[in-house]
Design an enzyme around this catalytic site. Structure first.
Site, PDB file in Angstrom:
ATOM      1  N   GLU A 158      49.641  38.596  43.572  1.00 15.27           N
ATOM      2  CA  GLU A 158      48.314  38.074  43.920  1.00 15.27           C
ATOM      3  C   GLU A 158      47.463  38.031  42.657  1.00 15.27           C
ATOM      4  OE1 GLU A 158      46.833  39.158  47.621  1.00 15.27           O
ATOM      5  OE2 GLU A 158      44.756  38.623  47.195  1.00 15.27           O
ATOM      6  N   ARG A 159      46.904  36.861  42.390  1.00 14.57           N
ATOM      7  CA  ARG A 159      46.050  36.647  41.203  1.00 14.57           C
ATOM      8  C   ARG A 159      46.791  36.951  39.898  1.00 14.57           C
ATOM      9  NH1 ARG A 159      43.225  33.737  44.535  1.00 14.57           N
ATOM     10  NH2 ARG A 159      42.407  34.967  46.246  1.00 14.57           N
ATOM     11  N   ARG A 210      38.700  52.258  47.132  1.00 17.95           N
ATOM     12  CA  ARG A 210      37.923  51.162  46.549  1.00 17.95           C
ATOM     13  C   ARG A 210      36.605  50.935  47.306  1.00 17.95           C
ATOM     14  NH1 ARG A 210      40.669  46.051  46.509  1.00 17.95           N
ATOM     15  NH2 ARG A 210      40.014  45.525  44.413  1.00 17.95           N
ATOM     16  N   LYS A 226      42.526  49.976  49.845  1.00 17.13           N
ATOM     17  CA  LYS A 226      41.586  48.919  50.225  1.00 17.13           C
ATOM     18  C   LYS A 226      41.543  48.948  51.745  1.00 17.13           C
ATOM     19  CE  LYS A 226      40.913  43.883  50.034  1.00 17.13           C
ATOM     20  NZ  LYS A 226      41.381  42.626  49.402  1.00 17.13           N
ATOM     21  N   GLU A 260      30.998  31.309  30.268  1.00 15.57           N
ATOM     22  CA  GLU A 260      29.830  31.468  31.138  1.00 15.57           C
ATOM     23  C   GLU A 260      28.931  30.235  31.054  1.00 15.57           C
ATOM     24  OE1 GLU A 260      27.204  34.555  29.856  1.00 15.57           O
ATOM     25  OE2 GLU A 260      26.087  34.608  31.740  1.00 15.57           O
ATOM     26  N   TRP A 275      31.264  34.372  53.287  1.00 17.69           N
ATOM     27  CA  TRP A 275      31.736  35.171  52.153  1.00 17.69           C
ATOM     28  C   TRP A 275      30.619  35.749  51.300  1.00 17.69           C
ATOM     29  CZ3 TRP A 275      36.688  36.720  51.824  1.00 17.69           C
ATOM     30  CH2 TRP A 275      37.612  36.047  52.619  1.00 17.69           C
ATOM     31  N   GLU A 321      41.108  36.118  37.054  1.00 17.09           N
ATOM     32  CA  GLU A 321      40.985  35.368  38.306  1.00 17.09           C
ATOM     33  C   GLU A 321      39.842  34.349  38.294  1.00 17.09           C
ATOM     34  OE1 GLU A 321      40.486  37.875  41.698  1.00 17.09           O
ATOM     35  OE2 GLU A 321      40.207  36.184  43.056  1.00 17.09           O
ATOM     36  N   GLU A 336      38.145  42.421  53.703  1.00 19.98           N
ATOM     37  CA  GLU A 336      38.897  41.160  53.671  1.00 19.98           C
ATOM     38  C   GLU A 336      40.120  41.205  54.579  1.00 19.98           C
ATOM     39  OE1 GLU A 336      39.571  40.449  49.455  1.00 19.98           O
ATOM     40  OE2 GLU A 336      37.568  39.602  49.246  1.00 19.98           O
ATOM     41  N   ARG A 373      25.836  40.284  50.655  1.00 13.85           N
ATOM     42  CA  ARG A 373      27.090  40.964  50.322  1.00 13.85           C
ATOM     43  C   ARG A 373      26.915  41.951  49.165  1.00 13.85           C
ATOM     44  NH1 ARG A 373      32.587  37.824  48.440  1.00 13.85           N
ATOM     45  NH2 ARG A 373      33.491  39.504  47.197  1.00 13.85           N
ATOM     46  N   GLU A 384      36.345  49.627  38.207  1.00 15.35           N
ATOM     47  CA  GLU A 384      37.458  48.681  38.292  1.00 15.35           C
ATOM     48  C   GLU A 384      37.065  47.379  37.614  1.00 15.35           C
ATOM     49  OE1 GLU A 384      39.331  48.057  42.214  1.00 15.35           O
ATOM     50  OE2 GLU A 384      39.417  45.917  41.751  1.00 15.35           O
ATOM     51  N   ASP A 430      32.256  40.149  42.748  1.00 16.86           N
ATOM     52  CA  ASP A 430      33.704  40.029  42.616  1.00 16.86           C
ATOM     53  C   ASP A 430      34.119  39.399  41.282  1.00 16.86           C
ATOM     54  OD1 ASP A 430      36.321  40.113  43.260  1.00 16.86           O
ATOM     55  OD2 ASP A 430      36.249  38.675  44.904  1.00 16.86           O
TER      56      ASP A 430
END
Ligand code: GCW
Length: 844
Positions: free
Chosen positions: A188-189, A345, A308, A536, A567, A419, A312, A362, A413, A391
């Protein structure tokens, strides 16, 4: 090891290494451990190396020094000058404090070495009497000392060894990488190929790359590796798999890297057949105790679990009305007798938020959930918090949680895998961002409390703490792109010493990996340091986040993907203004999660730094930033500046031609060219989006005006159909051509400009599921042809796969017909967007 004459030793090593390199496909030498590069010679490293202990880690340290020596002196001692022989004679001895004291009772060994600390000391004698000691608190300290010794002549060439010796100690105990590998071998990623650990439901037979990875990690002080994806963990907990996982632990152990696993909170039910996974249920607790005992019987130095939960779609304690502390503590109780830890996490949030509710946010989630639990976690629980509240976006403020749980151990983290930062196709050196976070003063209780001291455990006197980097390495050169390895290197160095400067780390890495030539180092370091600001600028500036497709690829531009869904990555752009009001006075109140000093700064637009303005505030497009420029003009300008910077990377790299390994040069060049063009795709998408939405023109007249472009939909078409691109901003005027269901299609453009020699750029969509072919013809004569065979995300034409081919030295005169012919292949329909006729002073 008994003494062997240097010449014999070197001959032996030469044989050994050629044997090793023929078996190992992927090696740490492909990254920064390139001992063949010049510049590693130093005057205080006697080539007879002896380890006092037999421990595997100490033996690995000895092997590492020998490995370096073997390459260092050209593998032939008879060709050494007398002087070099003289400087290198004597002895290098490795051992723990106890071992050194026993063998050298007259040497005063520092008594205060922690388990991972080292002391390197030389007696400053010459010839046969020369003695160099690498002493570690434990064998891991010895290993880190050996790598320090190897790095030192490259990173600090003019520094000898201080008389009293050199002490090294890590700033924080937890220095882990997380891999998001799945049991089938996908990651993943992950952007560096398939898993080095797993394949088709099993552990790979050949784990040599895992050992090489551990070697790479150890060289920068990383001591833990969490092997599997937090999103699909339970499959790893069967007795059969655990036995296999033990093989990975064996493979990484010589380099002091302890393995750990992601744990699925629902495992007692999924695997154990229990009716519940309520963490407070006695049967559930027993299941975890038994499972943990089973793991430790196979892997005695197992690190612990990463969790986790309630995030999600992952199961969690909330299903039973229990808190993260309940779940974490159940696991912690099982792990405690074995010295294992739980990294729980803080990435817990509701991804079905109501976007119509102005108070929903969020960014608030981690603090809202974990702050009330402060002090309720067992001592071997560490709360692992992403560096920003959302994220891993191009820019976010620092997570307020770092300042909000003083009675809890914490880890920061971050993502090494890029990603949201260009997925290793874009050069983005992330250390400057990590440094900003590490140095950021949370001002807890009005004191100086930088994040680095919080996560190291210093500020709040915690035993545990650290940094976790999500690496997602794979079989393709570890990260799939040579320059991306600077991020893995920097992560390790910063977790060892967060006071290092990002540019110094970049220079260290460059010297070890590319060249010690000062001109090369200067230019590469400059490129690395400019790369995050550039990215950026051409993606989401002013705190807008990356502005990418957040529900799909996380790669190309897609402004509205963040809006009107649950989201919660909203930026709330409308016709009047843009940005998310998170203030206490009128917004979601997120600002109030910071210490009062910081909250004061972020509460007002006047004091909020420009680069975070739109994260905290909703303002009209005409709002003036600190230098008087309007927000909308800044959006235009930053995209043009950022894309110009990306184009500059290509020129910088060109200027280095011939100065180092030609293969590396040739590998990186097309990547930078690709990036430069994708920056144009980004620039065009974001600027035309905001131009349309705000209806305020670019004061410099660039956005929406493309004088050299010929739109594909204006051409004379044979077979090609005009399609709407989704999202519209990813194509010029939202339209493109696609060759659907035909053998081939063509588009003819009439050239009306002046005669001359030009570059013809074709902006096309390189879709997954086939390799379409394109050909450029002028008046029926073929000029150039190529295949769309890059590996870019998505099967539909959009900013993920919009890319460019440039045909050089094309002679054109007024009235010529430029034809683009497309031949589809399978799902790739030879779609394209526009062509551009460019004048270049010299063809590259
Ligand atoms: O950024 C998101 C990623 C997910 C990831 C998740 C997480 C492992 O898109 O792929 O899942 O974060 O950090 O848990």
């Amino acid at each position: 090891m008994k003494h062997i004459r240097p010449s014999r030793l070197l001959a032996l090593l030469a044989v050994l290494f050629s044997a090793i390199s023929s078996v190992i496909g992927q090696t740490a030498d492909q990254a920064w451990l390139k001992y063949e590069l010049k510049g590693r010679v130093h005057s205080f490293f006697p080539i007879a190396v002896r380890a006092l202990g037999s421990d595997v880690v100490e033996q690995a340290a000895m092997a590492e020094l020998n490995r370096n020596l073997g390459l260092l002196v050209g593998q032939d001692a008879s060709k050494m000058t007398a002087r070099l022989k003289e400087t290198l004679s004597g002895e290098t001895v490795l051992g723990t404090v106890d071992e050194i004291q026993k063998s050298f009772p007259n040497i005063h060994v520092s008594q205060h070495l922690g388990p991972e600390d080292f002391w390197i000391w030389g007696n400053h004698e010459h010839g046969a009497k020369q003695l160099l000691i690498i002493c570690g608190g434990t064998s891991r300290g010895v290993l880190y000392g050996a790598f320090e010794l190897l790095r030192r002549p490259v990173v600090a060439p003019n520094l000898g060894l201080p008389k009293e010796g050199l002490i090294g100690r890590p700033a924080m105990p937890i220095r882990w990488v997380d891999e998001w590998d799945n049991i089938d071998g996908s990651i993943e990623r992950g952007y560096g190929g398939r898993s080095i650990f797993f394949d088709a439901g099993h552990i790979r037979t050949d784990l040599a790359p895992a050992t090489e990875y551990a070697r790479l990690l150890a060289s920068v002080g990383i001591n833990g590796c969490n092997l599997n994806n937090v999103n699909s963990a339970s499959a790893f907990f069967t007795p059969e798999m655990l036995k296999e996982v033990a093989r990975i632990a064996d493979a990484m152990r010589p380099y002091g890297v302890r393995v750990s696993l992601s744990a699925d909170i629902a495992s007692p039910q999924k695997l154990g057949g229990l009716p519940t996974f309520d963490p407070l249920d006695p049967a559930v607790r027993k299941w975890w105790n038994d499972k943990v005992n089973e793991i430790y019987s196979l892997i005695p130095d197992f690190g612990g679990f990463t969790v986790k939960a309630d995030s999600e779609g992952q199961p969690g304690p909330a299903s039973y009305g229990r808190s993260p502390a309940d779940a974490a503590n159940t696991l912690a109780a099982a792990l405690a007798p074995h010295n294992g830890v739980v990294l729980y996490r803080a990435f817990v949030y509701n991804h079905h938020l109501d976007w119509t509710d102005p108070k929903a946010d969020r960014a608030r989630a981690a603090y809202d959930i974990f702050h009330p639990l402060d002090g309720k976690f067992a001592p071997n629980v560490v709360i692992q918090t992403k560096e920003g509240p959302i994220d891993f976006q191009a820019r976010e403020p620092v997570s307020p949680l770092f300042g909000g749980i003083p009675h809890t151990s914490q880890a920061m983290e971050l993502q090494i895998t890029q990603e949201y930062l260009g997925q290793q196709r874009h050069l983005v050196y992330i250390a400057p961002m990590w440094k900003e976070v590490l140095d950021f003063n949370m001002r807890v209780d009005s004191a100086t409390t930088p994040v680095k001291q919080i996560v190291s455990g210093t500020t709040f006197h915690r035993q545990l703490g650290g940094m976790v980097g999500v690496a997602c390495v794979g079989q393709n050169g570890w990260l799939g792109s040579p320059l991306a390895l600077a991020n893995l290197y920097a992560f390790g160095r910063l977790s060892w010493n967060p006071d290092l400067r990002a540019e110094d780390i970049a220079a260290e890495w460059t010297r070890q990996t590319i060249s010690t030539n000062p001109a090369v180092v200067r230019i590469v370091v400059n490129m690395l340091m400019q790369s995050w600001p550039a990215y950026e600028s051409y993606t989401g500036p002013l705190g807008l986040q990356t502005l990418t497709d957040i529900t799909g690829s996380h790669y190309g531009p897609n402004v509205e993907a963040s809006e009107r869904n649950g989201w919660g990555q909203w930026h709330k752009a409308d016709h009047e203004g843009v940005g998310f009001d998170r203030t206490v006075a009128t917004g979601t109140g997120y600002v109030g999660q910071y210490s009062p000093e910081l909250a004061n700064i972020y509460e007002s637009t006047a004091t909020t730094p420009d680069n975070l303005l739109l994260f905290f505030h909703h303002v009209p497009y005409t709002y003036k930033l600190h230098d008087g420029k309007t927000v909308i003009q800044y959006i235009y300008d930053s995209h043009y500046d950022g894309a110009a910077q990306a184009a500059h990377f290509v020129e910088d790299w060109h200027s280095l031609k011939g100065k180092f390994d030609p293969a590396l040069f040739a590998d990186v060049l097309p990547r930078l060219e690709y990036q430069a063009n994708h920056a144009i795709v980004w620039r065009a998408a974001i600027t035309q989006y905001f131009l349309k939405l705000s209806d305020i023109p670019d004061a410099q007249g660039r956005a929406g005006h493309y004088p050299n472009r010929l739109e594909a939909e204006d051409a004379h078409l044979t077979g090609y159909k005009i399609i709407d691109v989704n999202p519209w901003e990813d194509a010029s005027r939202g339209k493109a051509l696609s060759c659907d269901g035909l053998q081939s299609c063509s588009a003819d453009f009439n050239y009306t400009g002046n005669p001359g020699s030009f570059e013809v750029a074709v902006e096309y969509f390189d879709l997954q599921g086939g390799s379409a072919k394109f050909t450029i013809l002028i008046n029926g004569h073929q000029q150039d042809t190529w295949s769309a065979d890059d590996n870019l995300p998505s099967r539909s034409p959009n900013g993920d796969n919009s890319t460019r081919h440039i045909a050089h030295n094309i002679a054109l005169k007024t009235g010529d017909v430029i034809r683009i012919e497309g031949t589809p292949d399978d799902a790739d329909h030879a779609a394209f967007d526009y062509i551009e006729i460019l004048v270049r002073s010299s063809a590259q």
